[in-house]
Enzyme design. Structure first.
Site, PDB file in Angstrom:
ATOM      1  N   ASP A   1      -3.159  10.334  -1.723  1.00  0.00           N
ATOM      2  CA  ASP A   1      -1.731  10.011  -1.544  1.00  0.00           C
ATOM      3  C   ASP A   1      -1.153   8.990  -2.533  1.00  0.00           C
ATOM      4  O   ASP A   1      -0.357   8.120  -2.137  1.00  0.00           O
ATOM      5  CB  ASP A   1      -1.488   9.515  -0.103  1.00  0.00           C
ATOM      6  CG  ASP A   1      -1.874  10.558   0.944  1.00  0.00           C
ATOM      7  OD1 ASP A   1      -2.242  11.676   0.563  1.00  0.00           O
ATOM      8  OD2 ASP A   1      -1.802  10.238   2.157  1.00  0.00           O
TER       9      ASP A   1
ATOM     10  N   GLU B   1       0.487  13.295   1.213  1.00  0.00           N
ATOM     11  CA  GLU B   1       1.007  13.360   2.583  1.00  0.00           C
ATOM     12  C   GLU B   1       2.449  13.839   2.482  1.00  0.00           C
ATOM     13  O   GLU B   1       3.297  13.167   1.868  1.00  0.00           O
ATOM     14  CB  GLU B   1       0.948  11.979   3.259  1.00  0.00           C
ATOM     15  CG  GLU B   1       1.449  12.030   4.709  1.00  0.00           C
ATOM     16  CD  GLU B   1       1.347  10.688   5.444  1.00  0.00           C
ATOM     17  OE1 GLU B   1       0.755   9.735   4.897  1.00  0.00           O
ATOM     18  OE2 GLU B   1       1.879  10.611   6.562  1.00  0.00           O
TER      19      GLU B   1
ATOM     20  N   LYS C   1      -1.060  17.474   2.967  1.00  0.00           N
ATOM     21  CA  LYS C   1      -1.536  17.237   4.340  1.00  0.00           C
ATOM     22  C   LYS C   1      -0.417  16.653   5.199  1.00  0.00           C
ATOM     23  O   LYS C   1       0.279  15.732   4.762  1.00  0.00           O
ATOM     24  CB  LYS C   1      -2.754  16.310   4.325  1.00  0.00           C
ATOM     25  CG  LYS C   1      -2.503  14.924   3.758  1.00  0.00           C
ATOM     26  CD  LYS C   1      -3.819  14.164   3.684  1.00  0.00           C
ATOM     27  CE  LYS C   1      -3.671  12.718   3.282  1.00  0.00           C
ATOM     28  NZ  LYS C   1      -2.756  11.904   4.043  1.00  0.00           N
TER      29      LYS C   1
ATOM     30  N   LYS D   1      -2.564  11.903   8.625  1.00  0.00           N
ATOM     31  CA  LYS D   1      -3.172  10.799   7.889  1.00  0.00           C
ATOM     32  C   LYS D   1      -4.500  11.248   7.294  1.00  0.00           C
ATOM     33  O   LYS D   1      -4.820  10.938   6.152  1.00  0.00           O
ATOM     34  CB  LYS D   1      -3.371   9.586   8.804  1.00  0.00           C
ATOM     35  CG  LYS D   1      -2.087   9.068   9.445  1.00  0.00           C
ATOM     36  CD  LYS D   1      -0.985   8.800   8.453  1.00  0.00           C
ATOM     37  CE  LYS D   1       0.257   8.240   9.124  1.00  0.00           C
ATOM     38  NZ  LYS D   1       1.440   8.337   8.228  1.00  0.00           N
TER      39      LYS D   1
ATOM     40  N   VAL E   1      -4.358   5.360  -1.357  1.00  0.00           N
ATOM     41  CA  VAL E   1      -3.602   4.494  -0.435  1.00  0.00           C
ATOM     42  C   VAL E   1      -3.276   5.236   0.860  1.00  0.00           C
ATOM     43  O   VAL E   1      -3.180   6.448   0.879  1.00  0.00           O
ATOM     44  CB  VAL E   1      -2.286   4.029  -1.098  1.00  0.00           C
ATOM     45  CG1 VAL E   1      -2.588   3.180  -2.312  1.00  0.00           C
ATOM     46  CG2 VAL E   1      -1.358   5.176  -1.487  1.00  0.00           C
ATOM     47  N   THR E   2      -3.052   4.445   1.935  1.00  0.00           N
ATOM     48  CA  THR E   2      -3.406   3.045   2.024  1.00  0.00           C
ATOM     49  C   THR E   2      -4.800   2.947   2.639  1.00  0.00           C
ATOM     50  O   THR E   2      -5.217   3.838   3.380  1.00  0.00           O
ATOM     51  CB  THR E   2      -2.413   2.229   2.891  1.00  0.00           C
ATOM     52  OG1 THR E   2      -2.411   2.758   4.233  1.00  0.00           O
ATOM     53  CG2 THR E   2      -1.018   2.285   2.331  1.00  0.00           C
TER      54      THR E   2
ATOM     55  N   CYS F   1      -4.471   6.302   5.552  1.00  0.00           N
ATOM     56  CA  CYS F   1      -4.924   7.645   5.168  1.00  0.00           C
ATOM     57  C   CYS F   1      -6.317   7.660   4.548  1.00  0.00           C
ATOM     58  O   CYS F   1      -7.061   8.634   4.710  1.00  0.00           O
ATOM     59  CB  CYS F   1      -3.909   8.287   4.241  1.00  0.00           C
ATOM     60  SG  CYS F   1      -2.382   8.694   5.127  1.00  0.00           S
TER      61      CYS F   1
ATOM     62  N   GLN G   1     -23.059  -2.531  10.054  1.00  0.00           N
ATOM     63  CA  GLN G   1     -23.976  -1.773  10.919  1.00  0.00           C
ATOM     64  C   GLN G   1     -24.780  -0.752  10.103  1.00  0.00           C
ATOM     65  O   GLN G   1     -24.968   0.392  10.517  1.00  0.00           O
ATOM     66  CB  GLN G   1     -23.207  -1.069  12.037  1.00  0.00           C
ATOM     67  CG  GLN G   1     -22.334  -2.012  12.873  1.00  0.00           C
ATOM     68  CD  GLN G   1     -21.642  -1.290  14.006  1.00  0.00           C
ATOM     69  OE1 GLN G   1     -22.296  -0.774  14.906  1.00  0.00           O
ATOM     70  NE2 GLN G   1     -20.327  -1.241  13.945  1.00  0.00           N
TER      71      GLN G   1
END
Ligand code: TIU
Length: 222
Positions: free
Chosen positions: A24, A72, A129, A132, A157-158, A162, A202
């Site tokens: 995007d 987007e 799309k 997001k 971005v961002t 997204c 993790q």
């Protein structure tokens, strides 16, 4: 197997299975008068990543790593834009309204185009799309399968909207994703920092992070 020095540990990828995903990088998010500004954001922050992303795109092209761009945007009749998305927050200019770059976030309008500095080259896939994430209601998954891609370099971005949504969708589908730190940006620096942290926490719960310099080092050798 080629390797990129990354966090929380090195990122190995099989030759020919890597793609660069550019999310995007459209005028609507990066230039004044578009969707990003209509939501109350200072859009000037996002310009900072353009030079590094230009260099990364050039390095990928030289190394034969495919580039997939996303945008987007919505159909002109707004049939793929839920009212929940259009109305939330009561912005002065809503999706589909006319602004200085044409109708906000509508396919084919000047604001929905990718900024000229990062224009796709002929043959590169561009995915439009409505959401997001890049997988929802698009041919993105089929495109990755067709190209034989299993490993994704995530940029654009961002970071926390997204880019992170797409990275999480990809992670759940079994792709190995590396978020390129200096090729993604947010309107909120603290959200970018938190996203980088949560992705690699993790034991790489969502994936890896690295600076583009680490990727250049590997692509030049491979
Ligand atoms: N508002 C915001 O941060 N982002 C979006 O609405 N879309 C994308 O991230 N592309």
């Amino acid at each position: 197997m080629p390797m990129i020095r990354a966090a929380p540990f090195d990122y190995d990828f099989p030759t020919g299975r890597l793609a660069l995903i550019v999310i995007d990088m459209q005028r609507d998010f990066i230039e004044p008068g578009g969707f990003g500004e209509s939501l109350g954001n200072d859009v000037s922050r996002l310009q900072a990543i353009v030079p590094a992303l230009q260099d990364l795109m050039a390095a990928c092209r030289a190394a034969g790593v495919p580039i997939i761009h996303t945008r987007e945007c919505h159909r002109p009749d707004l049939s793929d834009c839920p009212p929940a998305k259009r109305d939330r927050g009561g912005p002065a200019l809503r999706i589909g309204d006319t602004g200085p770059m044409g109708r906000i976030l509508i396919a084919g309008e000047p604001g929905a185009e990718i900024i000229s500095a990062l224009a796709p080259e002929p043959g590169e896939v561009v995915i439009d799309k409505p959401g997001k994430g890049a997988f929802y209601a698009t041919p993105f998954a089929d495109t990755l399968t067709r190209l034989g891609v299993t490993h994704l370099l995530m940029t654009g971005v961002t970071t926390e909207v997204c880019v992170q949504t797409t990275m999480r969708e990809a992670n759940d589908r079994g792709f190995e994703c590396l978020l390129v730190e200096d090729c993604t940006e947010s309107y909120f620096p603290e959200f970018k920092a938190a996203t980088l942290e949560m992705v690699r926490a993790q034991g790489g719960i969502v994936g890896w992070t690295a600076m583009s310099a680490q990727i250049f080092e590997t692509l030049e050798k491979s």
